[in-house]
Design an enzyme around this catalytic site. Structure first.
Site, PDB file in Angstrom:
ATOM      1  N   ASP A  99      -0.675   8.312  16.253  1.00  0.00           N
ATOM      2  CA  ASP A  99      -1.066   9.681  15.775  1.00  0.00           C
ATOM      3  C   ASP A  99       0.362  10.110  15.214  1.00  0.00           C
ATOM      4  OD1 ASP A  99      -1.442  12.190  15.774  1.00  0.00           O
ATOM      5  OD2 ASP A  99      -3.409  11.865  17.030  1.00  0.00           O
ATOM      6  N   HIS A 100       0.754  10.670  13.870  1.00  0.00           N
ATOM      7  CA  HIS A 100       1.669  10.439  14.040  1.00  0.00           C
ATOM      8  C   HIS A 100       2.183  12.287  14.291  1.00  0.00           C
ATOM      9  CE1 HIS A 100      -1.019  12.494   9.908  1.00  0.00           C
ATOM     10  NE2 HIS A 100       0.502  13.253  10.304  1.00  0.00           N
ATOM     11  N   VAL A 115      -6.026 -10.930   4.542  1.00  0.00           N
ATOM     12  CA  VAL A 115      -6.520 -11.375   6.195  1.00  0.00           C
ATOM     13  C   VAL A 115      -7.955 -12.141   6.352  1.00  0.00           C
ATOM     14  CG1 VAL A 115      -5.226  -8.796   6.632  1.00  0.00           C
ATOM     15  CG2 VAL A 115      -7.940  -9.268   5.557  1.00  0.00           C
ATOM     16  N   ARG A 162      -2.638  -9.106  -0.364  1.00  0.00           N
ATOM     17  CA  ARG A 162      -3.214  -9.772  -1.596  1.00  0.00           C
ATOM     18  C   ARG A 162      -2.363 -10.278  -3.211  1.00  0.00           C
ATOM     19  NH1 ARG A 162      -8.739  -7.750  -1.621  1.00  0.00           N
ATOM     20  NH2 ARG A 162      -7.182  -5.892  -2.648  1.00  0.00           N
ATOM     21  N   LYS A 206       6.294  15.019  15.799  1.00  0.00           N
ATOM     22  CA  LYS A 206       6.425  15.802  15.029  1.00  0.00           C
ATOM     23  C   LYS A 206       7.646  15.576  16.577  1.00  0.00           C
ATOM     24  CE  LYS A 206       3.255  16.519  11.687  1.00  0.00           C
ATOM     25  NZ  LYS A 206       3.939  16.130  10.651  1.00  0.00           N
ATOM     26  N   HIS A 211      -5.760  14.506  16.142  1.00  0.00           N
ATOM     27  CA  HIS A 211      -4.627  15.747  15.790  1.00  0.00           C
ATOM     28  C   HIS A 211      -4.605  16.371  17.072  1.00  0.00           C
ATOM     29  CE1 HIS A 211      -3.157  12.407  12.844  1.00  0.00           C
ATOM     30  NE2 HIS A 211      -3.613  13.513  12.003  1.00  0.00           N
ATOM     31  N   GLY A 260       1.168  -1.327  -0.173  1.00  0.00           N
ATOM     32  CA  GLY A 260       0.048  -0.380  -0.042  1.00  0.00           C
ATOM     33  C   GLY A 260       1.056   0.962  -0.462  1.00  0.00           C
ATOM     34  N   ASP A 261      -0.376   2.076  -0.215  1.00  0.00           N
ATOM     35  CA  ASP A 261       1.225   3.896  -0.003  1.00  0.00           C
ATOM     36  C   ASP A 261       1.997   4.074   0.632  1.00  0.00           C
ATOM     37  OD1 ASP A 261       0.570   6.465  -1.017  1.00  0.00           O
ATOM     38  OD2 ASP A 261      -0.494   6.588   0.441  1.00  0.00           O
TER      39      ASP A 261
HETATM   40  P1  NAP Z   1      -3.522   1.333   0.455  1.00  0.00           P
HETATM   41  O1  NAP Z   1      -2.964   1.921  -0.365  1.00  0.00           O
HETATM   42  O2  NAP Z   1      -5.431   1.003  -0.067  1.00  0.00           O
HETATM   43  O3  NAP Z   1      -3.363  -0.151   1.198  1.00  0.00           O
HETATM   44  C1  NAP Z   1      -3.911  -0.967   1.329  1.00  0.00           C
HETATM   45  C2  NAP Z   1      -2.933  -2.228   1.773  1.00  0.00           C
HETATM   46  O4  NAP Z   1      -4.421  -3.541   2.384  1.00  0.00           O
HETATM   47  C3  NAP Z   1      -2.898  -2.875   0.692  1.00  0.00           C
HETATM   48  O5  NAP Z   1      -0.718  -3.188   0.818  1.00  0.00           O
HETATM   49  C4  NAP Z   1      -3.815  -3.815  -0.127  1.00  0.00           C
HETATM   50  O6  NAP Z   1      -3.002  -4.976  -0.575  1.00  0.00           O
HETATM   51  C5  NAP Z   1      -3.857  -4.556   1.788  1.00  0.00           C
HETATM   52  N1  NAP Z   1      -4.928  -5.926   1.427  1.00  0.00           N
HETATM   53  C6  NAP Z   1      -6.429  -5.051   1.134  1.00  0.00           C
HETATM   54  N2  NAP Z   1      -6.931  -5.482   1.362  1.00  0.00           N
HETATM   55  C7  NAP Z   1      -6.378  -6.866   2.295  1.00  0.00           C
HETATM   56  C8  NAP Z   1      -6.586  -8.449   2.538  1.00  0.00           C
HETATM   57  N3  NAP Z   1      -7.927  -8.937   2.207  1.00  0.00           N
HETATM   58  N4  NAP Z   1      -6.159  -8.885   2.779  1.00  0.00           N
HETATM   59  C9  NAP Z   1      -4.536  -8.116   3.428  1.00  0.00           C
HETATM   60  N5  NAP Z   1      -3.944  -7.793   2.617  1.00  0.00           N
HETATM   61  C10 NAP Z   1      -5.467  -6.617   2.026  1.00  0.00           C
HETATM   62  O7  NAP Z   1      -4.483   2.362   2.280  1.00  0.00           O
HETATM   63  P2  NAP Z   1      -2.280   2.746   2.791  1.00  0.00           P
HETATM   64  O8  NAP Z   1      -2.543   4.709   2.173  1.00  0.00           O
HETATM   65  O9  NAP Z   1      -1.568   2.519   2.631  1.00  0.00           O
HETATM   66  O10 NAP Z   1      -3.426   3.223   4.042  1.00  0.00           O
HETATM   67  C11 NAP Z   1      -2.914   1.749   5.368  1.00  0.00           C
HETATM   68  C12 NAP Z   1      -3.753   2.736   6.765  1.00  0.00           C
HETATM   69  O11 NAP Z   1      -3.017   3.614   7.058  1.00  0.00           O
HETATM   70  C13 NAP Z   1      -5.551   2.042   5.962  1.00  0.00           C
HETATM   71  O12 NAP Z   1      -5.516   2.658   8.261  1.00  0.00           O
HETATM   72  C14 NAP Z   1      -4.838   4.180   6.783  1.00  0.00           C
HETATM   73  O13 NAP Z   1      -6.142   4.809   6.856  1.00  0.00           O
HETATM   74  C15 NAP Z   1      -4.240   4.696   7.313  1.00  0.00           C
HETATM   75  N6  NAP Z   1      -3.158   5.467   6.862  1.00  0.00           N
HETATM   76  C16 NAP Z   1      -2.608   6.450   5.845  1.00  0.00           C
HETATM   77  C17 NAP Z   1      -2.314   7.151   5.445  1.00  0.00           C
HETATM   78  C18 NAP Z   1      -1.695   7.294   4.138  1.00  0.00           C
HETATM   79  O14 NAP Z   1      -0.497   8.530   4.329  1.00  0.00           O
HETATM   80  N7  NAP Z   1      -1.732   7.166   3.496  1.00  0.00           N
HETATM   81  C19 NAP Z   1      -2.145   8.152   6.754  1.00  0.00           C
HETATM   82  C20 NAP Z   1      -2.100   7.967   7.348  1.00  0.00           C
HETATM   83  C21 NAP Z   1      -2.884   6.629   7.993  1.00  0.00           C
HETATM   84  P3  NAP Z   1      -4.058  -6.194  -2.046  1.00  0.00           P
HETATM   85  O15 NAP Z   1      -4.524  -5.071  -2.273  1.00  0.00           O
HETATM   86  O16 NAP Z   1      -1.932  -6.300  -2.429  1.00  0.00           O
HETATM   87  O17 NAP Z   1      -3.761  -7.131  -0.698  1.00  0.00           O
END
Ligand code: NAP
Length: 489
Positions: A178-179, A87, A49, A183, A241, A18-19
């Site tokens: 809570d990032h 998962v 996955r 900071k 935050h 993921g991102d």
């Molecule tokens: P994302 O890019 O949508 O990534 C989600 C991840 O979960 C992917 O690696 C996806 O990979 C995996 N996934 C989805 N369904 C799955 C399943 N059934 N089994 C196993 N893996 C599965 O989300 P993200 O932006 O990285 O965010 C992740 C978490 O961090 C979230 O809770 C978000 O609220 C939090 N967050 C993110 C940010 C940010 O800047 N991105 C900031 C603060 C908080 P596959 O599709 O390959 O399974």
């Protein structure tokens, strides 16, 4: 940060494709490695996955890192392992158990495991119960859980999530991210307050007129419209935050700098917040939504025209509020907060406005002569103190004088550093800069009645032009008390 090397550990990342993993987690773990803060005996197991291999993950990790030291990057990437994983499937956990044991054998890791939930929040409970069911948390070492935001979407769902994860982890094993707490300048708030004898005696309702907290962003919802439209600024920023900043600014000095003592003081602040009832939410809180405007000479769309956002959406992209803390220290001092998207500048800043002198011979009681202490969290990190001094020359007039301290001269984003610091804290078992379940629940209990008022379109949603500092109603909120927002740029 002390240069302690961390214990031999495996970090298991759910959502490794993921991102967040790519933008923040991999670079942060590398920075720790590069700085010699990570034990050589560590492994990272990435799960998602997608049918990736170790090789694919290592390529992605490599791409996410910016360093000129290719040998070091190559050595670092070899610590990464990938397992295709769903998962919701039992066999995934069976395979994970096997892989973890193998990896721990390779590095001699004594069962210390960090499970990092970087996947959709809907899976947090499922993952925790499966980890427990497959005995992945039963090792000879320690196990910890890092959990991303959002932690629930109201008090009831946060409580349910707490119950689910606490089946597998005890409270002292749970690290709620809570990032903002990672900071540097946020951590500096405690030092400024509790290591300087000139501030602490003034830090109360005898000397402070009001406190202003601004977390403003210039970006709109970008490609996160689908998520944001179900969340809004109150859930995305205020519940976590902003309320964390309020509690750090308002807490009493802890008797020790241990996680328990610091959290205890922060929790007392949240308990002292005067509840806002659904019926009179509009008196204390303003919600806004951005409409088109010009930013950097370019026209930007309004919120309702953003991708994946309903054209009739009543989701708030801006919140301003007046918080009241009912205790001896703060009764009578409003804490004004505002946060929003598509605002004029990207800034996180706290301004403490001190009361005017009872008799100011130089300014005849004019309000704009107030002493201001600004804690600049981002993009500039530092402190500014606005005093009054004599104007040079013979006029005898007084003029504002600004004392500036800049933590850094460059404008680098501090977010990767925040993650770096928090992962390091977790590796060392220091939970001070993570949110305790009581903090999370009290914060939700505070914002829930306001969110309830905003469920209907009967409560006005004030439009604001992109590129401004929010709707006029936000200025009116302070004007009712004879105050105004101080500029943050
Ligand atoms: P994302 O890019 O949508 O990534 C989600 C991840 O979960 C992917 O690696 C996806 O990979 C995996 N996934 C989805 N369904 C799955 C399943 N059934 N089994 C196993 N893996 C599965 O989300 P993200 O932006 O990285 O965010 C992740 C978490 O961090 C979230 O809770 C978000 O609220 C939090 N967050 C993110 C940010 C940010 O800047 N991105 C900031 C603060 C908080 P596959 O599709 O390959 O399974």
């Amino acid at each position: 940060m002390d240069l302690h090397s961390t214990p031999k550990t495996t970090i298991v990342i759910f959502g490794a494709t993921g991102d967040l993993a790519k933008r923040k987690l991999f670079p942060s773990i590398f920075n720790l490695y590069q700085a010699g803060k990570l034990s050589e005996e560590f492994a990272v197991v990435g799960l998602a996955r997608r049918e990736w291999s170790n090789f694919t993950l290592r390529e992605v990790v490599n791409e996410s890192i910016s360093s000129a030291n290719d040998d070091l990057i190559e050595k670092f990437c070899k610590h990464f392992y990938y397992l295709p994983f769903d998962v919701t499937r039992n066999d995934s956990y069976i395979n994970l158990d096997k892989l973890l044991k193998e990896v721990e054998d390779v590095y001699g890791i004594p069962g210390n495991r960090i499970f990092y939930m970087s996947t959709s929040p809907e899976f947090f409970g499922t993952i925790a119960s499966n980890l427990k069911a497959h005995q992945l948390t039963e090792t000879k070492g320690w196990t910890r859980l890092i959990i991303e935001k959002p932690f629930g979407r109201d008090a009831a769902s946060a409580e349910q999530l707490n119950n689910e994860i606490s089946q597998a982890f005890s409270e002292d094993e749970i690290y709620r991210i809570d990032h903002y707490l990672g900071k540097d300048m946020v951590q500096n708030i405690e030092v400024i307050r509790f290591a300087n004898s000139i501030f602490e005696p003034l830090w109360n309702n005898h000397y402070i007129s009001n406190v202003q907290i601004t977390l403003s962003e210039t970006l709109g919802v970008e490609d996160r419209g689908g998520y944001y439209d179900t969340s809004g600024a109150m859930r995305d920023m205020v519940q976590n935050h902003v309320l964390q900043l309020v509690s750090l600014l308002a807490m009493d000095p802890p008797i020790r700098l241990t996680p328990e003592e610091v959290r205890h003081e922060k929790i007392k602040v949240l308990r002292a917040l005067k509840p806002v009832a659904t019926d009179n939410a509009s008196e204390y809180f303003v919600r806004g939504q951005y409409i088109p405007g010009i930013m950097n000479d370019q026209e930007v769309p309004g919120y309702r025209s953003e991708e994946s956002v309903s054209p009739k959406s009543i989701t708030e992209t801006f919140v301003a509020g007046k918080l009241q803390i009912e205790n001896h220290r703060w009764t009578g001092v409003p804490f004004y907060i505002r946060t929003g998207k598509r605002l004029e500048s990207k800034t996180t800043k706290v301004i403490i406005e001190f009361k005017n002198m009872p008799l100011n011979l130089y300014f005849n009681g004019e309000k704009d002569t107030s002493n201001l202490l600004s804690i600049n969290i981002q993009p500039v990190e530092g402190i500014t103190l606005l005093l009054n001094g004599k104007k040079e020359g013979t006029s005898g007039e007084a003029v504002p004088v600004q004392l500036d301290y800049n933590n850094k001269n460059d404008d680098i984003s501090s977010t990767p550093e925040a993650y770096e610091r928090l992962i390091y804290n977790c590796l060392l078992g220091d939970a001070t800069n993570f949110a305790h379940s009581d903090e999370v629940l009290l914060s939700w209990k505070y914002v829930d009645p306001i969110l309830k008022a905003w469920q209907s379109d009967k409560v006005e949603i004030a439009e604001y032009e992109s590129g401004t500092m929010g709707p006029k109603a936000s200025d009116d909120l302070l004007a009712k008390d004879g105050n105004h927002w101080w500029p943050v740029n």
